[in-house]
Design a protein around this motif. Structure first.
Motif, short mmCIF file in Angstrom:
data_model
loop_
_atom_site.label_atom_id
_atom_site.label_comp_id
_atom_site.label_asym_id
_atom_site.label_seq_id
_atom_site.Cartn_x
_atom_site.Cartn_y
_atom_site.Cartn_z
N UNK A 1 35.59 101.02 -13.55
CA UNK A 1 36.38 102.12 -14.09
C UNK A 1 35.52 103.31 -14.52
N UNK A 2 34.34 103.06 -15.06
CA UNK A 2 33.53 104.17 -15.59
C UNK A 2 33.32 105.28 -14.57
N UNK A 3 32.88 104.99 -13.33
CA UNK A 3 32.73 106.09 -12.36
C UNK A 3 34.05 106.57 -11.78
N UNK A 4 35.14 105.85 -12.05
CA UNK A 4 36.46 106.22 -11.55
C UNK A 4 37.40 106.53 -12.72
N UNK A 5 36.85 107.11 -13.79
CA UNK A 5 37.65 107.35 -14.99
C UNK A 5 38.85 108.25 -14.71
N UNK A 6 38.67 109.22 -13.81
CA UNK A 6 39.77 110.12 -13.48
C UNK A 6 40.94 109.39 -12.85
N UNK A 7 40.67 108.46 -11.94
CA UNK A 7 41.74 107.70 -11.30
C UNK A 7 42.40 106.76 -12.30
N UNK B 1 44.93 99.11 -28.34
CA UNK B 1 43.85 98.84 -27.39
C UNK B 1 43.97 99.72 -26.16
N UNK B 2 45.18 99.84 -25.61
CA UNK B 2 45.39 100.68 -24.44
C UNK B 2 45.18 102.15 -24.80
N UNK B 3 45.61 102.54 -25.98
CA UNK B 3 45.36 103.91 -26.43
C UNK B 3 43.85 104.16 -26.53
N UNK B 4 43.12 103.17 -27.00
CA UNK B 4 41.67 103.30 -27.10
C UNK B 4 41.02 103.43 -25.73
N UNK B 5 41.55 102.74 -24.72
CA UNK B 5 41.02 102.86 -23.36
C UNK B 5 41.28 104.25 -22.79
N UNK B 6 42.44 104.82 -23.10
CA UNK B 6 42.73 106.18 -22.67
C UNK B 6 41.75 107.16 -23.32
N UNK B 7 41.51 107.00 -24.61
CA UNK B 7 40.55 107.86 -25.33
C UNK B 7 39.15 107.71 -24.74
N UNK B 8 38.77 106.48 -24.44
CA UNK B 8 37.44 106.20 -23.87
C UNK B 8 37.27 106.92 -22.53
N UNK B 9 38.29 106.85 -21.66
CA UNK B 9 38.21 107.49 -20.35
C UNK B 9 38.17 109.02 -20.48
N UNK B 10 38.94 109.56 -21.41
CA UNK B 10 38.91 111.01 -21.64
C UNK B 10 37.53 111.44 -22.13
N UNK B 11 36.95 110.65 -23.00
CA UNK B 11 35.60 110.96 -23.50
C UNK B 11 34.57 110.92 -22.38
N UNK B 12 34.72 109.97 -21.45
CA UNK B 12 33.78 109.88 -20.33
C UNK B 12 33.78 111.17 -19.51
N UNK C 1 45.78 119.40 -25.22
CA UNK C 1 46.45 120.70 -25.26
C UNK C 1 45.53 121.89 -25.07
N UNK C 2 44.24 121.74 -25.29
CA UNK C 2 43.35 122.89 -25.10
C UNK C 2 43.34 123.32 -23.64
N UNK C 3 43.26 124.63 -23.42
CA UNK C 3 43.38 125.16 -22.07
C UNK C 3 42.38 124.52 -21.11
N UNK C 4 41.10 124.45 -21.52
CA UNK C 4 40.08 123.90 -20.63
C UNK C 4 40.26 122.39 -20.45
N UNK C 5 40.79 121.71 -21.47
CA UNK C 5 41.01 120.27 -21.36
C UNK C 5 42.17 119.98 -20.41
N UNK C 6 43.24 120.77 -20.50
CA UNK C 6 44.38 120.61 -19.59
C UNK C 6 43.95 120.88 -18.15
N UNK C 7 43.15 121.92 -17.94
CA UNK C 7 42.67 122.26 -16.60
C UNK C 7 41.83 121.12 -16.03
N UNK C 8 40.98 120.50 -16.89
CA UNK C 8 40.15 119.38 -16.43
C UNK C 8 41.01 118.18 -16.07
N UNK C 9 42.02 117.91 -16.88
CA UNK C 9 42.89 116.77 -16.61
C UNK C 9 43.74 117.01 -15.36
#
Length: 249
Positions: free
Chosen positions: A163-169, A206-217, A233-241
């Motif tokens: 998952x770490x190298x595929x955090x976006x997926x 736990x699942x919320x924590x995994x979402x936070x972990x992937x966003x941090x990656x 909600x931040x503009x640059x964060x939304x664009x990245x997501x």
């Protein structure tokens, strides 16, 4: 991959009455690895060309399509369920009728990871995308009795490696199941502003924590707006997501 002799030693110790933790300690192995060998799959797998499970093939360490696995794992943790009481396990992902493209993406991911056949079962307001295969429990060891938010949900060491190298997926699967992107409206000093925003909702900490972990990656800023709800909600964060998640339709 651990050598077959190590698996045999672990199973032999377990057969002599040792618990999983003591076997893992004596062999210097992760607890989850010994659990998989001795509890989840206590018998040696039968190998052959028909076996597609990468966890049970001696010649394969990772899924052939790591992005598809990470995406399907996210979908499973969000809206997935596994039935293991029947003769052959069934992996089932619920997709709302409002998102027909999501149904197709889920079907494609199942086939890329393991499934030879995928069924679409119409339910009220949603479609259950499901596949019957003996090896689904090998690939999703988070399965278990009860609701996900009432039991621990922890990724194994081998899952984190994928998952770490595929955090976006992985995030795409989470947000396609329990998340959304919408136009948020606020009024400040009488002036109305509209901006895009992502929300992810899940009762499992736990699942919320995994979402936070992937966003941090991925360096994507987030904040908890409620106990069970995360906001991007931040503009640059939304664009990245946007670059990773994309449309749900």
């Amino acid at each position: 991959m651990h050598p077959p002799e190590m698996r045999a030693r672990a199973r032999a110790l377990r057969a002599r009455g040792h618990d999983i933790r003591s076997v893992a300690r004596s062999l210097s192995l992760p607890y989850t690895t010994v659990w998989h060998w001795c509890v989840d799959r206590p018998e040696p797998a039968v190998f052959g060309s028909a076996v597609r499970c990468f966890r049970c093939r001696p010649d394969q360490d990772d899924p052939p399509d790591q992005a598809a696995y990470a995406y399907l794992l996210g979908l499973y943790l969000g809206d997935g369920h596994m039935v293991t009481t029947d003769r052959t396990p069934v992996l089932r992902i619920y997709c709302a009728d409002a998102w027909p493209n999501l149904i197709g993406q889920c079907d494609t991911a199942m086939r890329a990871v393991l499934a030879n056949k995928v069924q679409h079962i119409q339910k009220r307001g949603c479609v259950a995308v499901q596949s019957t295969a003996r090896h689904w429990p090998c690939l999703f060891p988070q399965h278990g009795p009860g609701r996900k938010h009432e039991r621990p949900i922890v990724l194994t060491e081998w899952q984190r490696t994928i998952v770490e190298p595929q955090a976006g997926d992985f995030l795409r699967g989470l947000f396609h199941s329990d998340g959304c992107r919408f136009a948020n409206q606020v009024t400040v000093r009488g002036k109305r502003y509209v901006y895009p925003r992502y929300m992810f909702h899940n009762e499992s900490t736990d699942i919320m924590g995994l979402c936070q972990w992937a966003l941090d990656l991925l360096g994507i800023a987030w904040r908890m707006n409620r106990r069970n709800s995360l906001s991007v909600a931040r503009r640059e964060a939304v664009a990245a997501l946007d670059r990773h998640v994309g449309p749900k339709s």
